[in-house]
Design an enzyme around this catalytic site. Structure first.
Site, short mmCIF file in Angstrom:
data_model
loop_
_atom_site.label_atom_id
_atom_site.label_comp_id
_atom_site.label_asym_id
_atom_site.label_seq_id
_atom_site.Cartn_x
_atom_site.Cartn_y
_atom_site.Cartn_z
N LYS A 1 25.01 24.52 -4.83
CA LYS A 1 23.95 23.54 -4.60
C LYS A 1 23.67 23.31 -3.11
CE LYS A 1 23.95 20.67 -8.81
NZ LYS A 1 23.07 21.34 -9.66
N LYS B 1 23.60 31.94 -16.06
CA LYS B 1 23.58 30.91 -17.11
C LYS B 1 22.17 30.34 -17.27
CE LYS B 1 24.39 26.55 -14.86
NZ LYS B 1 24.91 25.23 -14.86
N LYS C 1 18.01 24.58 -16.10
CA LYS C 1 16.72 23.89 -16.03
C LYS C 1 15.92 24.35 -14.82
CE LYS C 1 19.47 19.78 -16.58
NZ LYS C 1 19.86 18.48 -16.75
#
Ligand code: TYM
Length: 336
Positions: A115, A203, A206
């Protein structure tokens, strides 16, 4: 009574990955065990604000709780539903645990590395995320925490922090079960990681832009079925469960097993050696669209008032339990 606990952030509509990796396993465990365990389901709204929220956070929170109900959660007196920011002990314990955790172990968290990558100024919340998560878990002495595989490293960190704390101050925290035992408790053979439909090495997430790579819980069921039909597979032409060699096909088998609540081994045996990828896709597409139709129908009929009632009761309980644990910790540090 022992505790099972989980949380899902409400930053946007959830993906099929969130649903199959965390939400549905929690609902099934809750329905199975809520006579013997306390079951805590909370919305980590403080974790939500580390990044952009799509839409209105308040509305998303209520919607996320409705998702559990629409997925079949049966609520009894041992099931507690609450919002993290309505229980101030979470942030307070987070600060105290900041003084127990080390920079080294926290910097090693993969989610933090991913992130913060490429961000010129990464907010401190992204770094501190797993410590708040440890507080969420340790305040309630939770033993089992149903989560997708991407979160296992955070469970290990919570275990390490709890163990270090207990070594210094005595047995104040319950150390959560090891990830291998978490997986066993969830009744799966491995951690759950639902893959991106177009790039199954990754994976399902969103934040991926390509619409066809992910299924969202508000997707029209027919559209979702089409996404499964256009999922990337491989050119080997034989159905086999091999996440490394055939990630696309393995992902479809995994989705089918979780949605139909059939052990993965049974789904693998049913399809083993067959050669028609089209047939497998049609079966999974029909399972996904049936699941979405039923889920969306139930979701429409849950009034907001039902959620607010559950929150009122859940937050009273959570503040009592968390407040007591926090007091023990404060005493250990001579803050009280
Ligand atoms: P969040 O909202 O990022 O993810 C929610 C859950 O969805 C799972 N998940 C997946 N599982 C399988 N396949 C995928 N493709 C996939 N994508 C997401 C995640 O593993 C997760 O279980 N940090 C937590 C929220 C949290 C929490 C806690 C959970 C905060 N404090 C304390 C348990 C206990 C999270 O990942 O949220």
């Amino acid at each position: 009574m022992k505790t099972i606990l989980t949380g899902i952030r409400s930053n946007s509509v959830l993906t099929l990955g969130n649903y199959l990796g965390a939400l549905l396993p929690m609902v099934r465990l809750a329905n199975k065990w809520s006579n013997e365990y306390q079951v805590n389901i909370f919305v980590p709204d403080l974790h939500s604000i580390i990044s952009e929220v799509d839409g209105d956070l308040q509305e998303n929170i209520i919607q996320t709780i409705k998702y559990y109900l629409a997925a079949g959660l049966e609520v009894n007196e041992n099931v507690h539903i609450y919002r993290q920011s309505y229980v101030p002990a979470h942030s307070e314990l987070c600060w105290i645990l900041n003084c127990v955790a080390t920079m080294g172990e926290t910097s090693r968290m993969i989610q933090y590395k991913e992130k913060s990558k490429g961000q010129e100024s990464c907010n401190v919340g992204i770094f501190d995320y797993p410590i708040l998560m440890a507080a969420d878990i340790l305040l309630y002495s939770a033993e089992y925490i149903p989560l997708g595989e991407d979160q296992f490293q955070h469970i290990e960190l919570a275990r390490n922090i709890a163990t270090r704390f207990n070594n210094r101050f005595g047995e104040i925290f319950v150390v959560p079960a090891k990830t291998a035992d978490q997986v066993k408790f969830m009744g799966v053979s491995d951690g759950i990681r639902i893959r991106d439909l177009l790039t199954p090495e990754k994976k399902m997430s969103k934040s991926t832009r390509a619409e066809n790579s992910k299924i969202m819980l508000d997707d029209d069921p027919e559209k979702a079925a089409k996404k499964i039909m256009s999922a990337t597979t491989d050119s080997l032409g034989i159905i086999k469960f091999d996440m490394w060699g055939q990630p696309g096909i393995s992902n479809l088998l995994q989705i089918e097993s979780l949605i139909t609540d059939t052990p993965l081994q049974d789904v693998i045996s049913t399809w083993a050696g067959q050669t028609s990828y089209g047939e497998l896709k049609r079966k999974v597409a029909s399972s996904v669209s049936a699941m979405l139709s039923e889920f969306q129908e139930k979701l429409k009929n849950i009034p907001d008032e039902e959620v607010y009632k559950l929150l009122e009761k859940g937050e009273k309980y959570a503040n009592e339990v968390a407040g007591k644990k926090l007091y023990e910790v404060q005493k250990a540090f001579h803050l009280r």
